[in-house]
Design a protein around this motif. Structure first.
Motif, PDB file in Angstrom:
ATOM      1  N   GLU A  77       0.811  -1.218   0.000  1.00 52.84           N
ATOM      2  CA  GLU A  77       0.000   0.000   0.000  1.00 52.84           C
ATOM      3  C   GLU A  77       0.845   1.269   0.000  1.00 52.84           C
ATOM      4  O   GLU A  77       0.475   2.270  -0.616  1.00 52.84           O
ATOM      5  CB  GLU A  77      -0.942  -0.011   1.209  1.00 52.84           C
ATOM      6  CG  GLU A  77      -2.009  -1.099   1.138  1.00 52.84           C
ATOM      7  CD  GLU A  77      -2.866  -1.145   2.390  1.00 52.84           C
ATOM      8  OE1 GLU A  77      -2.599  -0.345   3.327  1.00 52.84           O
ATOM      9  OE2 GLU A  77      -3.800  -1.972   2.447  1.00 52.84           O
ATOM     10  N   ASP A  78       1.985   1.238   0.701  1.00 56.29           N
ATOM     11  CA  ASP A  78       2.815   2.438   0.825  1.00 56.29           C
ATOM     12  C   ASP A  78       4.040   2.411  -0.077  1.00 56.29           C
ATOM     13  O   ASP A  78       4.967   3.200   0.112  1.00 56.29           O
ATOM     14  CB  ASP A  78       3.272   2.615   2.280  1.00 56.29           C
ATOM     15  CG  ASP A  78       2.104   2.780   3.237  1.00 56.29           C
ATOM     16  OD1 ASP A  78       1.111   3.408   2.845  1.00 56.29           O
ATOM     17  OD2 ASP A  78       2.191   2.264   4.369  1.00 56.29           O
ATOM     18  N   ARG A  79       4.062   1.499  -1.046  1.00 59.54           N
ATOM     19  CA  ARG A  79       5.224   1.391  -1.931  1.00 59.54           C
ATOM     20  C   ARG A  79       4.802   1.606  -3.384  1.00 59.54           C
ATOM     21  O   ARG A  79       3.737   1.160  -3.805  1.00 59.54           O
ATOM     22  CB  ARG A  79       5.894   0.025  -1.763  1.00 59.54           C
ATOM     23  CG  ARG A  79       6.615  -0.109  -0.426  1.00 59.54           C
ATOM     24  CD  ARG A  79       7.152  -1.502  -0.199  1.00 59.54           C
ATOM     25  NE  ARG A  79       8.023  -1.571   0.975  1.00 59.54           N
ATOM     26  CZ  ARG A  79       7.592  -1.719   2.212  1.00 59.54           C
ATOM     27  NH1 ARG A  79       6.293  -1.819   2.443  1.00 59.54           N
ATOM     28  NH2 ARG A  79       8.442  -1.766   3.222  1.00 59.54           N
ATOM     29  N   ASP A  80       5.654   2.242  -4.121  1.00 56.43           N
ATOM     30  CA  ASP A  80       5.383   2.523  -5.531  1.00 56.43           C
ATOM     31  C   ASP A  80       5.789   1.311  -6.371  1.00 56.43           C
ATOM     32  O   ASP A  80       6.970   1.097  -6.640  1.00 56.43           O
ATOM     33  CB  ASP A  80       6.165   3.757  -5.976  1.00 56.43           C
ATOM     34  CG  ASP A  80       5.929   4.088  -7.447  1.00 56.43           C
ATOM     35  OD1 ASP A  80       5.006   3.499  -8.053  1.00 56.43           O
ATOM     36  OD2 ASP A  80       6.679   4.935  -7.990  1.00 56.43           O
ATOM     37  N   VAL A  81       4.806   0.522  -6.760  1.00 57.32           N
ATOM     38  CA  VAL A  81       5.069  -0.651  -7.589  1.00 57.32           C
ATOM     39  C   VAL A  81       4.440  -0.496  -8.967  1.00 57.32           C
ATOM     40  O   VAL A  81       4.147  -1.484  -9.648  1.00 57.32           O
ATOM     41  CB  VAL A  81       4.551  -1.943  -6.906  1.00 57.32           C
ATOM     42  CG1 VAL A  81       5.369  -2.255  -5.670  1.00 57.32           C
ATOM     43  CG2 VAL A  81       3.070  -1.834  -6.562  1.00 57.32           C
ATOM     44  N   ALA A  82       4.291   0.744  -9.369  1.00 56.24           N
ATOM     45  CA  ALA A  82       3.748   1.006 -10.699  1.00 56.24           C
ATOM     46  C   ALA A  82       4.665   0.393 -11.753  1.00 56.24           C
ATOM     47  O   ALA A  82       5.883   0.472 -11.654  1.00 56.24           O
ATOM     48  CB  ALA A  82       3.616   2.507 -10.927  1.00 56.24           C
ATOM     49  N   ASN A  83       4.061  -0.233 -12.743  1.00 54.42           N
ATOM     50  CA  ASN A  83       4.772  -0.877 -13.849  1.00 54.42           C
ATOM     51  C   ASN A  83       5.586  -2.097 -13.432  1.00 54.42           C
ATOM     52  O   ASN A  83       6.426  -2.573 -14.196  1.00 54.42           O
ATOM     53  CB  ASN A  83       5.701   0.134 -14.555  1.00 54.42           C
ATOM     54  CG  ASN A  83       4.956   1.330 -15.097  1.00 54.42           C
ATOM     55  OD1 ASN A  83       3.871   1.192 -15.664  1.00 54.42           O
ATOM     56  ND2 ASN A  83       5.520   2.516 -14.911  1.00 54.42           N
TER      57      ASN A  83
END
Length: 308
Positions: A77-83
């Motif tokens: 939820e608090d991590r940028d895992v876009a792409n």
């Protein structure tokens, strides 16, 4: 050709911080890899051997597995895992390393990442996850020491340059292949480290045996020649070759600190059993001495089978 496409992240619910996940997300973006996050759930009362009725066992197992799944979901939820393609797995296993190995049996992972903490001898003897992964995991294992990002993107490959048996030749080739691959991704120069024994100390322990003249000079030259050959094969600059005298784990840790390495790549023979615990090996001794991350390679990992 070596490539990193699938990364398994082993997450321990007892660790207060998840260093491994942050490092894994960063590496996945750099190498265009997908991630699988795994953890385990288990309780005596939910086990098949528990002396309670089946419905209650299933209820306990389901509740604990769902709790573990919710925990994995919360980490994203608090991590940028876009792409980044991310999957999650919860295994019903008492020991985390057993769950990790079960996951690897189902998917051909190129790299396993786990956070690590200081260890005691008892932890090494009694099924500690890190030690079991280093010995038995059928893939390279990266142990992450802290949340600090790699500052220099400097990779240090530690080898035994004078070993001529097939197993050590393969370990050296695997170590340098993986280190080279990571160094290429981060556009940094690869460093090579090698330690050689203090022969004078060994002979001092057996005073009835006289050390041959210039034996230390001969050993030093052998290691220098061996390092030069490996460096040439992997295009490592002469000023990036570091050779030291003394115990391997101490020498490599000192070189890693001096070169400000972010990652040390080292090999292990995966020695098992009680003798392996008590005798240990360089990779295991290095885990607690290094301040940076460590990547452990075994001969059977098959990183680069086309050794020449």
């Amino acid at each position: 050709m070596l490539d990193i496409n699938h990364i398994l992240v082993v997450l321990d619910q007892e660790h207060p911080e998840q260093y491994a996940l942050d490092r894994a997300v960063w590496l996945a973006k750099a190498t265009n890899s997908d991630l699988t996050l795994m953890t385990c759930a288990w309780d005596t009362y939910g086990d098949d051997n528990a002396r309670i009725d089946e419905a209650t066992r299933h209820s306990i197992k389901g509740a604990l597995s769902q709790r573990a799944q919710s925990w994995l979901d919360s980490l994203l939820e608090d991590r940028d895992v876009a792409n980044v393609t991310v999957r999650t797995e919860v295994h019903w296993q008492k020991h985390l390393h057993d769950g990790a190995i079960e996951s690897i049996r189902n998917t051909d992972f190129d790299l396993v990442i786990k956070g690590t903490q200081p260890h005691t001898l008892l932890q090494r003897i009694f099924t500690h996850t890190d030690w079991n992964l280093m010995r038995h995991c059928p893939a390279p294992v990266m142990l992450v020491k802290s949340a600090t990002p790699w500052k220099h993107n400097r990779v240090l490959a530690a080898i035994d340059s004078t070993s001529r048996d097939t197993g050590h030749e393969l370990i050296n080739d695997n170590i340098l292949s993986f280190a080279e691959h990571l160094a290429d991704h981060f556009e940094t120069d690869l460093h090579l480290a090698n330690a050689y024994p203090m022969v004078a100390v060994a002979f001092a322990m057996v005073p009835e045996v006289t050390a041959p003249d210039d034996i230390q000079k001969y050993i030093t030259e052998q290691h220098e020649e061996g390092c030069a050959a490996w460096a040439k094969k992997f295009n490592i600059a002469d000023d990036h070759i570091h050779i030291g005298e003394g115990d391997t784990d101490v020498v490599i840790a000192d070189i890693a600190k001096e070169t400000e390495a972010d990652l040390v790549v080292v090999g292990t023979i995966g020695r098992g059993g009680l003798s392996g615990v008590l005798i240990g090996n360089t990779a295991e001794a290095l885990v607690d001495k290094l301040e940076c991350d460590i990547l452990v390679i075994k001969p059977q990992d098959g990183v680069r089978p086309d050794i020449s």
